[in-house]
Design an enzyme around this catalytic site. Structure first.
Site: not given
Ligand code: UT7
Length: 332
Positions: A116, A256, A286
């Site tokens: 990215c 970004h 993204n």
């Molecule tokens: O551009 C390249 C660099 N990439 C980035 O900068 C991305 C960086 N990361 C992020 O933007 C975030 O980590 C994400 C958007 C990918 C995820 O958000 P998060 O707040 O970190 O969520 P998480 O992965 O900790 O998941 C929290 C909860 C989980 O459930 P439990 O374990 O708490 O029950 C996930 O299973 O949310 C769940 N979850 C979802 N729920 C509904 C994960 N994806 C989804 C979804 N819809 N799409």
């Protein structure tokens, strides 16, 4: 004689027509619009449809657009760098394909992969070829067909990415405008958190890798998020300090677009209000290498000659960086 700097003299971008909304994604995976909006700020993204169409096809629209805007023939382009993680094919470089498709017969080109952060890396690289006087017209393209490497059964990644392309023309300027400074960083120990497992030389494509869905983006969101906030906010503040810029001196932050929460944290660290932050993640998601030129393209009419602009990115690798530039022209 004043210093020669690389100035952006034209910008254009292109996104496919097809819109993949959060509501559509709700039908494909276990997710919902509220979660996606709250956790990322994304409402919809564009997807390139059509057999045989790839990253170069989107890039061609953007590069032809800048040629038209600047009133130049593609034959006048000396060099073209394409920042991408989704090249048309493993080789030859997508830059070569773009040059062929637009008739840039006098240009040489190559691809640059810094995930990215690729567009920023490419812009910094190209600016050196201008500053040394080696070349007069360099095109930097940031383009990705992320839909080609996204697993639409994985709710953690499929909600984030979209397709799009943007391009800028760099030309020499002795007017005090152009690219003034850059800070580029990388840390390969972060590679495990965000990568594509198969298809490279370590694990070539096989029936097994396809069955294991290893040709898609693999991301551990939480650690990437943590490093992205530290990296992007840190380097953006650092480039301000290095160039004695206070918040009131900065006209725009062009971040970004990976996650609105990362962008908010970066702006806060720089002391900038939301009115100075380019944000279009809601509509495009993204697009990896496309995000920064897509923002500049959408905000072009608001930019004034001499505006201090900070570009900032973080991506897989890890890679991250910031560029400080003075905008080079007014748009009527
Ligand atoms: O551009 C390249 C660099 N990439 C980035 O900068 C991305 C960086 N990361 C992020 O933007 C975030 O980590 C994400 C958007 C990918 C995820 O958000 P998060 O707040 O970190 O969520 P998480 O992965 O900790 O998941 C929290 C909860 C989980 O459930 P439990 O374990 O708490 O029950 C996930 O299973 O949310 C769940 N979850 C979802 N729920 C509904 C994960 N994806 C989804 C979804 N819809 N799409």
């Amino acid at each position: 004689m004043s210093k020669i700097r690389a100035a952006i003299t034209a910008i254009d971008a292109w996104v496919p027509e097809f819109v993949l909304s959060n509501l559509e994604l709700e039908k494909m995976v276990d997710t919902n619009d509220e979660w996606i909006m709250a956790r990322t700020g994304i409402k919809e993204r564009r997807i390139l449809k059509g057999i045989g169409l790839g990253t170069s096809d989107m890039a061609v629209h953007a590069v032809m657009g800048i040629c038209e805007k600047r009133g130049i023939s593609p034959k006048e382009i000396d060099m073209l760098i394409c920042a991408t993680v989704t090249p048309d094919m493993q080789f030859p470089a997508t830059a070569n394909v773009i040059c062929d498709k637009i008739g840039a017969t006098h240009a040489f080109g190559y691809d640059l992969n810094a995930a990215c952060s690729g567009f920023i890396y490419a812009l910094a690289t190209a600016s050196k070829f201008i500053e040394t006087g080696a070349y007069k017209k360099i095109v930097v393209v940031g383009a990705d067909k992320m839909s080609s490497i996204i697993d639409y059964t994985d709710r953690a990644t499929c909600i984030i990415f979209g397709d799009g392309a943007g391009a800028v023309l760099l030309e020499p300027s002795e007017d005090g405008v152009g690219i003034i400074d850059s800070i580029l960083r990388s840390d390969g120990s972060g590679r495990h958190y965000l990568h594509q497992k198969a298809g490279g030389s370590v694990k070539p494509a096989s029936h097994e890798t396809v069955d294991a869905r290893e040709h898609y983006v693999y991301q551990e969101g939480k650690p990437v998020f943590k490093f992205a906030v530290m990296g992007m906010a840190g380097v953006s503040e650092e480039i301000m300090k290095k160039n004695n810029l206070k918040a009131e001196d900065v006209a725009w932050l062009v971040p970004h677009q990976a996650n609105k929460r990362i962008i908010d944290a970066t702006a806060e660290r720089m002391g900038l209000g939301p009115e100075k932050v380019m944000l279009n993640i809601e509509r495009y998601g993204n697009t990896t290498n496309g995000t920064i030129p897509l923002c500049l393209w959408e905000w072009e009419k608001q930019l004034k000659k001499g505006d201090n602009i900070i570009l900032s990115a973080f991506g897989g690798g890890f890679t991250w960086g910031a560029i400080y530039l003075k905008w080079a022209y007014n748009t009527n």
